[in-house]
Write a protein that holds these residues in place. Structure first.
Motif, PDB file in Angstrom:
ATOM      1  N   ARG A 202       0.831  -1.204   0.000  1.00  0.00           N
ATOM      2  CA  ARG A 202       0.000   0.000   0.000  1.00  0.00           C
ATOM      3  C   ARG A 202       0.865   1.253   0.000  1.00  0.00           C
ATOM      4  NH1 ARG A 202      -5.365  -0.124   1.242  1.00  0.00           N
ATOM      5  NH2 ARG A 202      -5.218   1.939   2.200  1.00  0.00           N
ATOM      6  N   SER A 203       1.930   1.203   0.780  1.00  0.00           N
ATOM      7  CA  SER A 203       2.837   2.346   0.860  1.00  0.00           C
ATOM      8  C   SER A 203       3.516   2.586  -0.485  1.00  0.00           C
ATOM      9  CB  SER A 203       3.890   2.097   1.946  1.00  0.00           C
ATOM     10  OG  SER A 203       4.818   3.148   1.999  1.00  0.00           O
ATOM     11  N   ARG A 204       3.951   1.502  -1.127  1.00  0.00           N
ATOM     12  CA  ARG A 204       4.607   1.621  -2.438  1.00  0.00           C
ATOM     13  C   ARG A 204       3.644   2.103  -3.513  1.00  0.00           C
ATOM     14  NH1 ARG A 204       6.364  -4.168  -3.138  1.00  0.00           N
ATOM     15  NH2 ARG A 204       6.877  -3.456  -5.261  1.00  0.00           N
ATOM     16  N   VAL A 205       2.418   1.619  -3.453  1.00  0.00           N
ATOM     17  CA  VAL A 205       1.407   2.044  -4.425  1.00  0.00           C
ATOM     18  C   VAL A 205       1.105   3.536  -4.255  1.00  0.00           C
ATOM     19  CG1 VAL A 205      -1.027   1.854  -5.086  1.00  0.00           C
ATOM     20  CG2 VAL A 205       0.337  -0.217  -4.734  1.00  0.00           C
ATOM     21  N   ARG A 206       0.953   3.951  -3.014  1.00  0.00           N
ATOM     22  CA  ARG A 206       0.670   5.356  -2.747  1.00  0.00           C
ATOM     23  C   ARG A 206       1.812   6.255  -3.247  1.00  0.00           C
ATOM     24  NH1 ARG A 206      -2.979   7.209   0.875  1.00  0.00           N
ATOM     25  NH2 ARG A 206      -2.992   5.202   1.993  1.00  0.00           N
ATOM     26  N   ALA A 207       3.043   5.805  -3.013  1.00  0.00           N
ATOM     27  CA  ALA A 207       4.206   6.579  -3.453  1.00  0.00           C
ATOM     28  C   ALA A 207       4.256   6.661  -4.981  1.00  0.00           C
ATOM     29  CB  ALA A 207       5.488   5.937  -2.914  1.00  0.00           C
ATOM     30  N   ALA A 208       3.926   5.544  -5.646  1.00  0.00           N
ATOM     31  CA  ALA A 208       3.936   5.530  -7.112  1.00  0.00           C
ATOM     32  C   ALA A 208       2.872   6.465  -7.672  1.00  0.00           C
ATOM     33  CB  ALA A 208       3.712   4.107  -7.622  1.00  0.00           C
ATOM     34  N   ILE A 209       1.709   6.502  -7.030  1.00  0.00           N
ATOM     35  CA  ILE A 209       0.637   7.393  -7.473  1.00  0.00           C
ATOM     36  C   ILE A 209       1.061   8.852  -7.328  1.00  0.00           C
ATOM     37  CG2 ILE A 209      -1.698   8.218  -6.955  1.00  0.00           C
ATOM     38  CD1 ILE A 209      -2.433   5.340  -6.218  1.00  0.00           C
ATOM     39  N   GLU A 210       1.730   9.151  -6.227  1.00  0.00           N
ATOM     40  CA  GLU A 210       2.214  10.515  -6.015  1.00  0.00           C
ATOM     41  C   GLU A 210       3.233  10.896  -7.083  1.00  0.00           C
ATOM     42  OE1 GLU A 210       3.690  10.561  -2.051  1.00  0.00           O
ATOM     43  OE2 GLU A 210       1.693  10.562  -1.118  1.00  0.00           O
ATOM     44  N   GLU A 211       4.102   9.956  -7.450  1.00  0.00           N
ATOM     45  CA  GLU A 211       5.083  10.215  -8.508  1.00  0.00           C
ATOM     46  C   GLU A 211       4.388  10.471  -9.838  1.00  0.00           C
ATOM     47  OE1 GLU A 211       8.188   7.354  -8.920  1.00  0.00           O
ATOM     48  OE2 GLU A 211       8.512   7.184  -6.754  1.00  0.00           O
ATOM     49  N   LEU A 212       3.378   9.662 -10.149  1.00  0.00           N
ATOM     50  CA  LEU A 212       2.643   9.834 -11.396  1.00  0.00           C
ATOM     51  C   LEU A 212       1.923  11.183 -11.430  1.00  0.00           C
ATOM     52  CD1 LEU A 212       1.137   6.247 -11.809  1.00  0.00           C
ATOM     53  CD2 LEU A 212       2.721   7.366 -13.392  1.00  0.00           C
ATOM     54  N   THR A 213       1.374  11.575 -10.293  1.00  0.00           N
ATOM     55  CA  THR A 213       0.675  12.856 -10.215  1.00  0.00           C
ATOM     56  C   THR A 213       1.625  13.999 -10.541  1.00  0.00           C
ATOM     57  OG1 THR A 213      -0.835  11.995  -8.530  1.00  0.00           O
ATOM     58  CG2 THR A 213      -0.674  14.384  -8.727  1.00  0.00           C
ATOM     59  N   VAL A 214       2.828  13.929 -10.000  1.00  0.00           N
ATOM     60  CA  VAL A 214       3.829  14.952 -10.279  1.00  0.00           C
ATOM     61  C   VAL A 214       4.252  14.911 -11.748  1.00  0.00           C
ATOM     62  CG1 VAL A 214       6.181  15.720  -9.788  1.00  0.00           C
ATOM     63  CG2 VAL A 214       4.691  14.995  -7.917  1.00  0.00           C
ATOM     64  N   ASP A 215       4.482  13.698 -12.255  1.00  0.00           N
ATOM     65  CA  ASP A 215       4.892  13.546 -13.655  1.00  0.00           C
ATOM     66  C   ASP A 215       3.881  14.193 -14.596  1.00  0.00           C
ATOM     67  OD1 ASP A 215       7.078  12.142 -12.807  1.00  0.00           O
ATOM     68  OD2 ASP A 215       6.277  10.159 -13.317  1.00  0.00           O
ATOM     69  N   TYR A 216       2.597  13.912 -14.380  1.00  0.00           N
ATOM     70  CA  TYR A 216       1.562  14.398 -15.281  1.00  0.00           C
ATOM     71  C   TYR A 216       1.226  15.868 -15.064  1.00  0.00           C
ATOM     72  CZ  TYR A 216       0.535   9.905 -17.432  1.00  0.00           C
ATOM     73  OH  TYR A 216       0.628   8.743 -18.169  1.00  0.00           O
ATOM     74  N   SER A 217       1.716  16.454 -13.978  1.00  0.00           N
ATOM     75  CA  SER A 217       1.469  17.883 -13.750  1.00  0.00           C
ATOM     76  C   SER A 217       2.346  18.748 -14.641  1.00  0.00           C
ATOM     77  CB  SER A 217       1.723  18.230 -12.279  1.00  0.00           C
ATOM     78  OG  SER A 217       3.098  18.077 -11.939  1.00  0.00           O
ATOM     79  N   SER A 218       3.341  18.123 -15.265  1.00  0.00           N
ATOM     80  CA  SER A 218       4.243  18.859 -16.158  1.00  0.00           C
ATOM     81  C   SER A 218       3.480  19.399 -17.363  1.00  0.00           C
ATOM     82  CB  SER A 218       5.365  17.926 -16.631  1.00  0.00           C
ATOM     83  OG  SER A 218       6.057  18.479 -17.728  1.00  0.00           O
ATOM     84  N   GLU A 219       3.913  20.532 -17.874  1.00  0.00           N
ATOM     85  CA  GLU A 219       3.259  21.128 -19.047  1.00  0.00           C
ATOM     86  C   GLU A 219       3.493  20.310 -20.303  1.00  0.00           C
ATOM     87  OE1 GLU A 219       6.878  24.205 -20.281  1.00  0.00           O
ATOM     88  OE2 GLU A 219       5.001  24.989 -19.456  1.00  0.00           O
ATOM     89  N   ASN A 220       4.351  19.302 -20.206  1.00  0.00           N
ATOM     90  CA  ASN A 220       4.595  18.424 -21.354  1.00  0.00           C
ATOM     91  C   ASN A 220       3.491  17.387 -21.537  1.00  0.00           C
ATOM     92  OD1 ASN A 220       7.123  19.587 -22.020  1.00  0.00           O
ATOM     93  ND2 ASN A 220       8.132  18.389 -20.421  1.00  0.00           N
ATOM     94  N   HIS A 221       2.568  17.312 -20.585  1.00  0.00           N
ATOM     95  CA  HIS A 221       1.463  16.359 -20.663  1.00  0.00           C
ATOM     96  C   HIS A 221       0.137  17.098 -20.836  1.00  0.00           C
ATOM     97  CE1 HIS A 221       3.703  12.701 -19.636  1.00  0.00           C
ATOM     98  NE2 HIS A 221       4.390  13.446 -18.789  1.00  0.00           N
TER      99      HIS A 221
END
Length: 218
Positions: free
Chosen positions: A39-58
């Protein structure tokens, strides 16, 4: 495939917001460690994805809504996506008899209407016109027998609809039935009971929907 990639694929494919518990349940069989760690790893991965997709390149973003996660078009891209969606063809609307007929043609092509009717156990001539209009099937000459009945086969539009390279990639009948259900679920007409002693069925003349869903939105 990394855990992050798996989570990205799951959230992208989900039609409705998917919860953390659902994601953990889907990935736990392929991941090591206890559930608390996962659960901890999944939550961390989701947070990483959220940051990744917040980029103006997406052009899309990962958002937490309704106690779950969902990917959606960024607000600044809505006008562009809406304009694109308006240029698309309306989704295909088919009855269950038409889908049955399409399946027979897909697996037996080239095939005639009498042959289709024999397999289905009911006169299928009424729905052939619908499939022709939807450009899912086309004529393929005439069979060299008495009466020279027209042969029918599937089209490029059929391949595009089902994501197939060619007819050699057709799945098993069981897989095809599942694929049909998934592809046309939102467009199917209410199922009607087939009268066993009826000599034929009416033509499938249901109109196309007037509009289509333009985008995933929160």
């Amino acid at each position: 495939m990394s855990l992050k990639a798996k989570i990205e694929a799951i959230i992208y494919a989900a039609e409705t917001p998917i919860t953390l518990d659902q994601i953990v349940g889907l990935v736990k069989e392929s991941e090591t460690g206890d559930e608390t760690d996962l659960r901890s790893r999944v939550r961390a991965a989701i947070e990483e994805l959220t940051v990744d997709y917040s980029s103006e390149n997406h052009g899309i973003e990962l958002r937490q809504i309704a106690n779950g996660y969902r990917m959606s078009t960024k607000p600044e891209q809505h006008d562009l996506v809406r304009s694109f969606a308006k240029s698309l063809k309306p989704p295909i609307r088919l009855s269950l008899p038409a889908l049955e007929t399409l399946a027979v043609i897909a697996y037996k092509q080239p095939v005639t209407v009498p042959e289709i009717s024999e397999i289905r156990g009911v006169d299928s001539s009424g729905v052939i016109g619908t499939l022709l209009d939807r450009k899912l099937i086309t004529t393929s000459g005439r069979k060299d027998v008495i009466g020279r009945p027209i042969l029918y086969k599937t089209t490029k539009e059929f391949l595009l609809r089902f994501g197939l390279k060619d007819v050699n990639e057709l799945p098993s009948m069981e897989e095809f039935e599942k694929l049909v259900a998934e592809s046309f679920q939102s467009d199917l007409l209410p199922a009607t009971s087939r009268v066993q002693d009826a000599p034929s069925e009416p033509a499938d003349t249901q109109p196309d929907p007037a509009s289509i869903e333009t985008e995933k939105s929160a």
